[in-house]
Design a protein around this motif. Structure first.
Motif, PDB file in Angstrom:
ATOM      1  N   VAL A  48     -65.513  12.791 -27.330  1.00 15.89           N
ATOM      2  CA  VAL A  48     -65.089  14.190 -27.472  1.00 15.89           C
ATOM      3  C   VAL A  48     -64.523  14.403 -28.878  1.00 15.89           C
ATOM      4  O   VAL A  48     -64.892  15.352 -29.578  1.00 15.89           O
ATOM      5  N   ALA A  49     -63.647  13.474 -29.304  1.00 18.23           N
ATOM      6  CA  ALA A  49     -63.013  13.611 -30.624  1.00 18.23           C
ATOM      7  C   ALA A  49     -64.050  13.556 -31.738  1.00 18.23           C
ATOM      8  O   ALA A  49     -63.928  14.238 -32.758  1.00 18.23           O
ATOM      9  N   ALA A  50     -65.096  12.730 -31.542  1.00 22.02           N
ATOM     10  CA  ALA A  50     -66.128  12.586 -32.578  1.00 22.02           C
ATOM     11  C   ALA A  50     -67.118  13.753 -32.554  1.00 22.02           C
ATOM     12  O   ALA A  50     -67.933  13.889 -33.460  1.00 22.02           O
ATOM     13  N   GLY A  51     -67.048  14.556 -31.481  1.00 16.50           N
ATOM     14  CA  GLY A  51     -67.931  15.720 -31.390  1.00 16.50           C
ATOM     15  C   GLY A  51     -69.387  15.366 -31.160  1.00 16.50           C
ATOM     16  O   GLY A  51     -70.285  16.114 -31.540  1.00 16.50           O
ATOM     17  N   THR A  52     -69.654  14.212 -30.521  1.00 19.72           N
ATOM     18  CA  THR A  52     -71.049  13.847 -30.231  1.00 19.72           C
ATOM     19  C   THR A  52     -71.593  14.773 -29.137  1.00 19.72           C
ATOM     20  O   THR A  52     -70.831  15.470 -28.452  1.00 19.72           O
ATOM     21  N   ALA A  53     -72.925  14.735 -28.944  1.00 18.86           N
ATOM     22  CA  ALA A  53     -73.533  15.589 -27.908  1.00 18.86           C
ATOM     23  C   ALA A  53     -72.947  15.242 -26.543  1.00 18.86           C
ATOM     24  O   ALA A  53     -72.604  16.125 -25.749  1.00 18.86           O
ATOM     25  N   ALA A  54     -72.806  13.931 -26.260  1.00 15.78           N
ATOM     26  CA  ALA A  54     -72.242  13.511 -24.968  1.00 15.78           C
ATOM     27  C   ALA A  54     -70.792  13.990 -24.853  1.00 15.78           C
ATOM     28  O   ALA A  54     -70.364  14.472 -23.796  1.00 15.78           O
ATOM     29  N   GLY A  55     -70.057  13.884 -25.939  1.00  7.16           N
ATOM     30  CA  GLY A  55     -68.656  14.306 -25.945  1.00  7.16           C
ATOM     31  C   GLY A  55     -68.525  15.800 -25.677  1.00  7.16           C
ATOM     32  O   GLY A  55     -67.640  16.228 -24.931  1.00  7.16           O
TER      33      GLY A  55
END
Ligand code: AMP
Length: 227
Positions: A48-55
């Motif tokens: 979530v913090a990294a803003g990935t698609a999964a996050g």
């Protein structure tokens, strides 16, 4: 020792509702036994913090207190299990949370000749869990855990462990979301107790006791699979 007699790295699971102390105890076992704590909650928060698609997909589900899809959770766990440090043995904290995840874990481990060695159920009463979860926070620098009511730093706003002065709270550590997380635990995760009991790997610990007593009980169980 012949290759066939060599022990594979132990795989331990901590089962229990939010607030039972899985993270605290997993970190203590990590220090005490050289095992690696794998928290799917931590991995998801990092995504979530990294803003990935999964996050981005996981974020709203986590804020509601529901369970993130098996597809996302299994993908991040599989990635993490591929890191070389996990060869020392792992303590799974917050995974598996569904019967499907438990079966998928067996499949992942079979690939490396491993299996689930021990599953420890942290037995607690429901009601105090909401208060435990709603007041907790951690040092932003070293991750040491604190609580508004039960464990404040000795000097206000200074971490006992590292001297850090920044603290953080999880977005889902509030009374309302904690209730939803507890309900998800009972509906989807608690049945795993029977699942692992039937496989003869379940151990139980009274997790209403103080942190040090629970740690002692867990260490005795873990010694049985690491010695
Ligand atoms: P935790 O840090 O274990 O309390 O997890 C925080 C939140 O992350 C949970 O309320 C779920 O939304 C999500 N989560 C963590 N682990 C899993 C999992 N194994 N399966 C599905 N969702 C998970």
């Amino acid at each position: 020792m012949t290759a066939s007699a060599q022990k594979t790295a132990p795989v331990l699971i901590l089962l229990g509702p939010p607030g039972a102390g899985k993270g605290t105890q997993a970190r203590m076992l990590e220090e005490g036994f050289g095992l690696v704590q794998l928290s799917t909650g931590d991995l998801l928060r990092a995504a979530v913090a990294a803003g990935t698609a999964a996050g981005r997909q996981a974020d709203a589900v986590m804020k509601s207190g529901g369970l993130v899809s098996d597809e996302i959770v299994l993908a991040i766990l599989k990635d993490r299990l591929a890191d070389p440090d996990t060869a020392r043995g792992v303590i799974l904290d917050g995974f598996p949370r569904t019967a499907e995840q438990a079966e998928a874990l067996d499949g992942l481990l079979a690939g490396t000749g491993q299996r689930v060695n021990s599953v420890i159920s942290l037995d607690v009463e429901d009601e105090p869990m909401i208060a435990r979860v709603a007041g907790r926070y951690t040092c932003a620098n070293c991750g040491e855990g604190y609580h508004d009511l039960f464990k404040q730093p000795a000097t206000a706003d200074v971490c006992d462990k590292c001297g850090g002065a920044e603290f953080k709270r999880r977005a889902d550590d509030n009374a309302e979301t904690a209730g939803a997380r507890l309900a998800a635990y009972h509906a989807q995760t608690a049945p795993l107790i029977t699942y692992y009991e039937a496989r003869g790997v379940l151990k139980r610990a009274d997790a209403m006791a103080d942190i040090a007593s629970v740690a002692g009980a867990l260490a005795a169980i873990v010694r049985q699979v690491t010695d």
